[in-house]
Scaffold this motif. Structure first.
Motif, PDB file in Angstrom:
ATOM      1  N   VAL A  97      37.015  -6.180 -23.230  1.00  0.00           N
ATOM      2  CA  VAL A  97      35.928  -5.756 -22.344  1.00  0.00           C
ATOM      3  C   VAL A  97      34.565  -6.158 -22.906  1.00  0.00           C
ATOM      4  O   VAL A  97      33.647  -6.513 -22.157  1.00  0.00           O
ATOM      5  CB  VAL A  97      35.999  -4.223 -22.127  1.00  0.00           C
ATOM      6  CG1 VAL A  97      34.768  -3.726 -21.383  1.00  0.00           C
ATOM      7  CG2 VAL A  97      37.254  -3.866 -21.354  1.00  0.00           C
ATOM      8  N   LYS A  98      34.435  -6.147 -24.220  1.00  0.00           N
ATOM      9  CA  LYS A  98      33.150  -6.468 -24.846  1.00  0.00           C
ATOM     10  C   LYS A  98      32.908  -7.964 -25.002  1.00  0.00           C
ATOM     11  O   LYS A  98      31.850  -8.375 -25.463  1.00  0.00           O
ATOM     12  CB  LYS A  98      33.072  -5.810 -26.233  1.00  0.00           C
ATOM     13  CG  LYS A  98      33.007  -4.289 -26.186  1.00  0.00           C
ATOM     14  CD  LYS A  98      32.925  -3.708 -27.584  1.00  0.00           C
ATOM     15  CE  LYS A  98      32.848  -2.190 -27.546  1.00  0.00           C
ATOM     16  NZ  LYS A  98      32.789  -1.619 -28.913  1.00  0.00           N
ATOM     17  N   GLU A  99      33.890  -8.788 -24.632  1.00  0.00           N
ATOM     18  CA  GLU A  99      33.761 -10.234 -24.798  1.00  0.00           C
ATOM     19  C   GLU A  99      32.613 -10.760 -23.947  1.00  0.00           C
ATOM     20  O   GLU A  99      32.567 -10.579 -22.728  1.00  0.00           O
ATOM     21  CB  GLU A  99      35.071 -10.926 -24.399  1.00  0.00           C
ATOM     22  CG  GLU A  99      35.041 -12.426 -24.515  1.00  0.00           C
ATOM     23  CD  GLU A  99      34.735 -12.880 -25.928  1.00  0.00           C
ATOM     24  OE1 GLU A  99      33.770 -13.644 -26.068  1.00  0.00           O
ATOM     25  OE2 GLU A  99      35.436 -12.461 -26.866  1.00  0.00           O
ATOM     26  N   ASP A 100      31.651 -11.440 -24.591  1.00  0.00           N
ATOM     27  CA  ASP A 100      30.461 -11.925 -23.898  1.00  0.00           C
ATOM     28  C   ASP A 100      30.777 -13.019 -22.889  1.00  0.00           C
ATOM     29  O   ASP A 100      30.130 -13.128 -21.849  1.00  0.00           O
ATOM     30  CB  ASP A 100      29.438 -12.460 -24.916  1.00  0.00           C
ATOM     31  CG  ASP A 100      28.867 -11.343 -25.764  1.00  0.00           C
ATOM     32  OD1 ASP A 100      28.888 -10.195 -25.294  1.00  0.00           O
ATOM     33  OD2 ASP A 100      28.406 -11.612 -26.890  1.00  0.00           O
ATOM     34  N   LYS A 152      31.316 -12.518 -18.837  1.00  0.00           N
ATOM     35  CA  LYS A 152      30.272 -12.045 -17.932  1.00  0.00           C
ATOM     36  C   LYS A 152      30.148 -13.041 -16.779  1.00  0.00           C
ATOM     37  O   LYS A 152      29.553 -14.111 -16.913  1.00  0.00           O
ATOM     38  CB  LYS A 152      28.933 -11.928 -18.662  1.00  0.00           C
ATOM     39  CG  LYS A 152      28.927 -10.836 -19.722  1.00  0.00           C
ATOM     40  CD  LYS A 152      27.584 -10.773 -20.411  1.00  0.00           C
ATOM     41  CE  LYS A 152      27.550  -9.678 -21.463  1.00  0.00           C
ATOM     42  NZ  LYS A 152      26.256  -9.621 -22.177  1.00  0.00           N
ATOM     43  N   LYS A 209      39.315  -2.822 -25.812  1.00  0.00           N
ATOM     44  CA  LYS A 209      37.889  -2.758 -26.138  1.00  0.00           C
ATOM     45  C   LYS A 209      37.341  -4.140 -26.475  1.00  0.00           C
ATOM     46  O   LYS A 209      36.255  -4.527 -26.031  1.00  0.00           O
ATOM     47  CB  LYS A 209      37.673  -1.807 -27.318  1.00  0.00           C
ATOM     48  CG  LYS A 209      37.801  -0.340 -26.978  1.00  0.00           C
ATOM     49  CD  LYS A 209      37.516   0.523 -28.209  1.00  0.00           C
ATOM     50  CE  LYS A 209      37.617   1.994 -27.883  1.00  0.00           C
ATOM     51  NZ  LYS A 209      37.362   2.836 -29.077  1.00  0.00           N
ATOM     52  N   GLU A 210      38.099  -4.892 -27.269  1.00  0.00           N
ATOM     53  CA  GLU A 210      37.658  -6.225 -27.651  1.00  0.00           C
ATOM     54  C   GLU A 210      37.556  -7.138 -26.432  1.00  0.00           C
ATOM     55  O   GLU A 210      36.631  -7.948 -26.327  1.00  0.00           O
ATOM     56  CB  GLU A 210      38.654  -6.813 -28.659  1.00  0.00           C
ATOM     57  CG  GLU A 210      38.246  -8.180 -29.204  1.00  0.00           C
ATOM     58  CD  GLU A 210      39.255  -8.720 -30.207  1.00  0.00           C
ATOM     59  OE1 GLU A 210      39.096  -9.878 -30.635  1.00  0.00           O
ATOM     60  OE2 GLU A 210      40.202  -7.977 -30.545  1.00  0.00           O
ATOM     61  N   ASP A 232      42.381  -0.832 -28.923  1.00  0.00           N
ATOM     62  CA  ASP A 232      41.470  -1.724 -29.652  1.00  0.00           C
ATOM     63  C   ASP A 232      41.406  -3.097 -28.984  1.00  0.00           C
ATOM     64  O   ASP A 232      40.328  -3.707 -28.892  1.00  0.00           O
ATOM     65  CB  ASP A 232      41.924  -1.872 -31.105  1.00  0.00           C
ATOM     66  CG  ASP A 232      41.753  -0.581 -31.898  1.00  0.00           C
ATOM     67  OD1 ASP A 232      40.968   0.278 -31.440  1.00  0.00           O
ATOM     68  OD2 ASP A 232      42.405  -0.437 -32.955  1.00  0.00           O
TER      69      ASP A 232
END
Length: 284
Positions: A16-19, A22, A13-14, A10
């Protein structure tokens, strides 16, 4: 173990998805010699209403860096040198403007040194193929050859959490050697001389930046004013903005400019230290 694994997954995932993670995508090198383009724009770590009004970094003038240029970023503590480098890398969210473009491969050396658990050689190579001659040149340019000779196992010495303890300067030089060995097109260095003494810092500047990376584009932040004169372009930061930009000779000729003010303040602080030392009692 199942519960721990679920928590770890979890968290990954959190992450990797952090905006905000980028980074700037790699751009194909142009036919021209321009390697870095810093466009007008505003950047802020947090996109709240207050930060939108007072951005961390504000670029009001377009700046282009040519291949082989050495660009120095100077300014007082907290002026925004590291934040400017982070905005070039795309680590700070852009709240307005065009943004920055870096053409070709990039190598970044942050202020906080990161060493992985393993040998010195593994830290420098970082997965790349071993080339004996080039590897030796990199160690010498980064002032690591003498350290390696003193260690019992040489460059096979284990460092990291379960290895030999290293000083801050040694960690920073290993990190710099890792970046240099990558043979990238653009090098972004966040004060690589902060954790070393004056003699070693001079060696790194002359042997590494000016000689070994002579054909590379290097943008480096520093608070040591003696490393500014050899730069092809100087960016003087004040309050999160580029107060001055140009060649060293042109900036010091402006007696009312920000660089002259910073140099005068630096000279004044040194004079105060020297006076304090000369009148100090012997037991100090």
């Amino acid at each position: 173990m199942i519960a721990q694994t679920k928590v770890s997954v979890d968290r990954i995932k959190e992450f990797v998805k952090e905006d905000q993670l980028k980074l700037i995508p790699s751009h194909t090198p142009k036919q021209s010699n321009v390697m870095i383009v810093i466009e007008t724009g505003e950047y802020a770590w947090k996109t709240s209403d207050q930060n939108l009004k007072n951005p961390t970094i504000k670029i009001v003038e377009k700046i282009e860096t040519i291949k082989g240029y050495k660009v120095a970023i100077c300014g007082s503590v907290g002026s925004g040198k590291s934040s400017l480098l982070s905005s070039i890398l795309g680590e700070i969210p852009k709240i307005s403007g065009v943004g920055a473009k870096v053409y070709g491969t990039k190598a970044y050396v942050p202020q906080s040194s990161w060493i992985q658990s393993g040998t010195v050689r593994e830290n420098v190579l970082f997965g790349k193929e071993m080339i004996e001659g080039y590897y030796g040149d990199v160690l010498e340019a980064c002032a690591l050859d003498q350290d390696v000779k003193m260690w019992e196992d040489g460059n096979l010495t284990v460092v990291g959490e379960r290895g030999m303890n290293l000083s801050g300067g040694q960690k920073q030089r290993i990190e710099l050697a890792r970046a240099v060995y990558s043979d990238s097109d653009v090098y972004i260095l966040d004060d690589p001389f902060s954790a070393v003494d004056a003699h070693t810092g001079t060696h790194l500047f002359k042997k590494c930046l000016l000689q070994h990376l002579s054909l590379k584009t290097v943008i480096y932040a520093t608070h040591q004013l003696e490393f500014l004169e050899a730069a092809d372009l100087i960016l003087v930061i004040k309050g999160g903005q580029i107060a001055q930009s140009g060649k060293y000779e042109d900036l010091i000729a402006d007696l009312n400019g920000e660089l002259v003010r910073q140099m005068a303040a630096h000279r004044k602080s040194l004079d105060q230290v020297n006076v304090g030392v000369s009148h100090a009692p012997l037991w100090c």
